[in-house]
Motif scaffolding. Structure first.
Motif, PDB file in Angstrom:
ATOM      1  N   ASN A  24       0.866  -1.186   0.000  1.00 22.48           N
ATOM      2  CA  ASN A  24       0.000   0.000   0.000  1.00 22.48           C
ATOM      3  C   ASN A  24       0.896   1.226   0.000  1.00 22.48           C
ATOM      4  OD1 ASN A  24       1.013  -0.219   2.621  1.00 22.48           O
ATOM      5  ND2 ASN A  24      -0.894   0.331   3.623  1.00 22.48           N
ATOM      6  N   VAL A  25       0.294   2.401  -0.145  1.00 24.03           N
ATOM      7  CA  VAL A  25       1.002   3.646   0.069  1.00 24.03           C
ATOM      8  C   VAL A  25       0.506   4.247   1.378  1.00 24.03           C
ATOM      9  CG1 VAL A  25       1.415   4.114  -2.369  1.00 24.03           C
ATOM     10  CG2 VAL A  25      -0.670   4.978  -1.284  1.00 24.03           C
ATOM     11  N   GLU A  83      -3.266   4.410   2.795  1.00 20.40           N
ATOM     12  CA  GLU A  83      -4.119   3.464   2.069  1.00 20.40           C
ATOM     13  C   GLU A  83      -4.160   2.133   2.814  1.00 20.40           C
ATOM     14  OE1 GLU A  83      -4.334   1.328  -2.372  1.00 20.40           O
ATOM     15  OE2 GLU A  83      -2.413   1.987  -1.571  1.00 20.40           O
ATOM     16  N   VAL A  94      -3.639  -3.663   0.021  1.00 19.14           N
ATOM     17  CA  VAL A  94      -4.415  -4.035  -1.162  1.00 19.14           C
ATOM     18  C   VAL A  94      -5.125  -5.363  -0.942  1.00 19.14           C
ATOM     19  CG1 VAL A  94      -2.898  -2.744  -2.716  1.00 19.14           C
ATOM     20  CG2 VAL A  94      -2.478  -5.187  -2.331  1.00 19.14           C
ATOM     21  N   ASP A 124      -6.720  -3.427  -6.964  1.00 23.13           N
ATOM     22  CA  ASP A 124      -6.024  -2.615  -5.958  1.00 23.13           C
ATOM     23  C   ASP A 124      -4.514  -2.707  -6.155  1.00 23.13           C
ATOM     24  OD1 ASP A 124      -8.516  -2.167  -4.750  1.00 23.13           O
ATOM     25  OD2 ASP A 124      -8.216  -3.760  -3.269  1.00 23.13           O
ATOM     26  N   CYS A 136      -1.923   0.353  -7.286  1.00 24.11           N
ATOM     27  CA  CYS A 136      -0.845   0.779  -6.393  1.00 24.11           C
ATOM     28  C   CYS A 136       0.521   0.635  -7.078  1.00 24.11           C
ATOM     29  CB  CYS A 136      -0.885  -0.052  -5.102  1.00 24.11           C
ATOM     30  SG  CYS A 136       0.287   0.480  -3.834  1.00 24.11           S
ATOM     31  N   ARG A 173       1.002   3.474  -9.592  1.00 27.02           N
ATOM     32  CA  ARG A 173       1.115   4.799  -8.974  1.00 27.02           C
ATOM     33  C   ARG A 173       2.482   5.040  -8.333  1.00 27.02           C
ATOM     34  NH1 ARG A 173      -4.704   5.209  -5.708  1.00 27.02           N
ATOM     35  NH2 ARG A 173      -5.879   6.234  -7.381  1.00 27.02           N
ATOM     36  N   THR A 174       3.232   3.979  -8.119  1.00 31.17           N
ATOM     37  CA  THR A 174       4.488   4.090  -7.376  1.00 31.17           C
ATOM     38  C   THR A 174       5.656   3.674  -8.256  1.00 31.17           C
ATOM     39  OG1 THR A 174       4.343   1.821  -6.547  1.00 31.17           O
ATOM     40  CG2 THR A 174       3.274   3.523  -5.222  1.00 31.17           C
TER      41      THR A 174
END
Length: 614
Positions: A561-562, A565, A568, A573, A577, A580-581
């Motif tokens: 997760n971040v 958040e 997942v 999910d 994630c 996004r990273t």
């Protein structure tokens, strides 16, 4: 005919549902994983539906639904507290009462309404509804799944109905209360008060305070012991409520507390100074001292060699490690979902073993199945989603996948690891994890700042093959739930120069302290997770492949997760994630995804605004 019992925790924080069949926990999950709202307190409708689906049953098969605490007792405590502190708590009283009068006081009616909606039945068709005491739910969650026939049980948290600390004796299918410490005197709330004062969020930032502690010196221990807590030799205690605001106010601490420490509370996200680090170290020292004294007293009082722990304070893995190493017990077992979420498991098990008086069957290593109690997804379900969004992927069987991932991580790449049933509880344990090479000097910084988007000081945990743990850490035996902190072995440590030894605070962060610097905290400690082929064979296989390639059976393991958040849950999910990273690879079951070959990821606005910072 099988006996199914549904346990629920809800309406405060970390709502969850758990399903028990003939004393066996068959499914459990937190509501946050489905709603994507961290620590979601809402009625766990999604978690309930998952539990029933996992077991292949419907509401007709459930004999009882059990709630994890007794709202009327909690309301009694609230009223008595306001009356005893009147008129100072009037503002807090006005804030709390509408919520209680609308939902919590009439919880039986509220639960019936919610359950009828989830089950799509009339309220008169709902299974028997039971209510368990809060600390009894904690105690049941700790003892009944443990590997011990007889043990002492210690529950430490913020507050249940009245109890904040309680001791029980578990024997077979019986749990007998021995004594308790009541509100407002609470080790959990004391720790949360310091969480608040150092600028972190209560009920989610306590682990940050614990992670910050090794950067500081215990300069404020005497100040705390002289003014805030009257600690007895046996570990029992009373707080000086003149310094705290939580009993009647809208904050944890007051002006008198701020004056004692010479400044107001740190603003959230404000600069962290040496003072916050020293305060963190001091309250951590006090917490450990309370836990050690209580542990010794419980052993002396009961003569029992085994101890079970639950409640939010049982997530303080530093004090757990000291209690295991320095305490009098032969063995300690800690409920992996020690906080309120685990109360759902405890409520269901308590109803089965105590209310129904059903016998208990011991299971080894324990009865929580490695805490892998959540949903899982097949390769077909994963590829169906990936095809729908046009993602690029390859299917790789395990005998080729594990060496490939070992090679990737040896090159300091970061991997999202998604496989098997999702973990129940706050830790990622090798089902929904982000993993990397623990030997890398840059891994902690890369993971914190480019993947997790969180504070640089926060440590990462090592995951190690269970049969190699004692070669790398001062620890013998299992630690499958990442709830024990142990020192790194001296022969694996790096010697510090005289100049490095003089460094203070955050300046210590970038000094590689061992052969596995990414998971070695500044005090040479590590929050150890052992991996066992019985509960997670694929993760063990991966560690084996990494050891074969590098000679090191240790990886970095952090939650998938971040910051802000929940961990997942679904392939969607996980892929979101990942994109996004700055993770390099994502593996979901046998599906391998390379970041460099993915279609462009587009989102409207800055997705980081989606999650409230924890």
């Amino acid at each position: 005919m099988k006996t199914y019992i549904l346990g629920l925790s809800a309406y405060y924080h970390d709502s969850a549902a758990a399903l028990v069949c003939d004393g066996e926990v068959v499914a459990a999950a937190q509501e946050e994983r489905f709603t994507r709202k961290k620590h979601d307190p809402a009625f766990p409708a999604h978690a309930i539906k998952y539990c029933l689906k996992e077991a292949g049953i419907n509401h007709n098969d459930i004999s009882s639904v059990v709630f994890y605490d007794k709202p009327l007792l909690k309301f009694e405590r609230l009223l008595e507290t306001y009356l005893s502190y009147a008129p100072s708590g009037f503002r807090s009283f006005l804030t709390a009462m509408p919520i209680w009068l609308k939902d919590k006081l009439f919880l039986k009616k509220t639960l019936k309404r919610e359950l009828s909606s989830v089950f799509s039945i009339g309220e008169n068709e709902i299974p028997e509804l039971l209510f368990n005491e809060h600390h009894q739910s904690h105690a049941a969650s700790a003892f009944f799944p443990s590997p011990y026939e007889k043990a002492a049980v210690l529950c430490l948290d913020g507050v249940g109905e009245w109890a904040t600390t309680s001791m029980w004796i578990g024997d077979g299918n019986e749990l007998t209360p021995q004594w308790e410490i009541d509100f407002p005197h609470s080790l959990g709330l004391l720790y949360s008060a310091f969480t608040y004062y150092t600028g972190f969020r209560v009920n989610s930032g306590e682990y940050k305070l614990m992670g910050l502690a090794p950067y500081g010196e215990p300069k404020y221990v005497d100040l705390i012991l002289d003014n805030l807590i009257d600690l007895k030799e046996d570990g029992t205690f009373k707080l000086n409520m003149k310094y705290f605001n939580y009993a009647t106010g809208l904050t944890m601490t007051n002006k008198k507390f701020a004056d004692l420490f010479g400044a107001p509370a740190r603003e959230p996200e404000g600069e962290l100074t040496q003072k916050e680090m020293d305060i963190a170290r001091s309250i951590q020292w006090v917490t450990e001292e309370v836990v050690l004294r209580l542990g010794r007293s419980v052993h002396k009082e009961t003569g029992l060699d085994y101890l079970c722990l639950a409640g939010g304070v049982a997530l303080n893995c530093v004090s757990n490690g000291r209690l295991l190493r320095e305490g009098p017990f032969k063995g300690i077992w800690i409920q992996p979902a020690a906080g309120d979420a685990g109360g759902a498991v405890g409520a269901a098990l308590s109803a089965y073993h105590q209310y129904m008086d059903k016998p208990r069957t011991l299971q080894l290593p324990d009865a929580t199945k490695g805490s892998y109690l959540g949903p899982k997804f097949s390769n077909e379900q994963i590829t169906s989603y990936l095809d729908k969004i046009g993602a690029d992927y390859t299917h790789v069987e395990d005998d080729q996948l594990m060496p490939k991932l070992a090679e990737v991580m040896q090159g300091e790449k970061v991997v999202g690891w998604f496989q098997g049933r999702m973990e129940f509880g706050p830790r990622s344990l090798g089902a929904r994890s982000i993993i990397g090479d623990a030997r890398s000097t840059k891994m902690q910084t890369v993971m914190n700042l480019k993947i997790k988007y969180r504070e640089s000081f926060r440590p990462f945990a090592p995951v190690v093959k269970f049969d190699k743990v004692s070669e790398w850490f001062e620890h013998e035996g299992p630690s499958p739930y990442m709830l024990i902190v142990a020192p790194v072995k001296e022969d694996k440590r790096n010697l510090m120069s005289a100049e490095q030894d003089k460094l203070f605070g955050i300046d210590k962060l970038n000094i590689p302290r061992s052969q596995i610097p990414a998971v070695t905290h500044v005090d040479y400690s590590a929050r150890v997770q052992t991996v066992h082929p019985e509960t997670n064979p694929r993760f063990y296989h991966l560690l084996d492949a990494f050891e074969e390639k590098t000679g090191c059976p240790v990886l970095v393991n952090t939650s998938f997760n971040v910051r802000g958040e929940p961990i997942v849950n679904t392939p969607e999910d996980a892929y979101r994630c990942f994109m996004r990273t700055e993770m390099d690879y994502l593996v979901m079951e046998n599906i391998l995804i390379d970041k460099t070959t993915q279609p462009e990821w587009k989102e409207e606005g800055d997705w980081r605004n989606e999650f409230a910072l924890d």
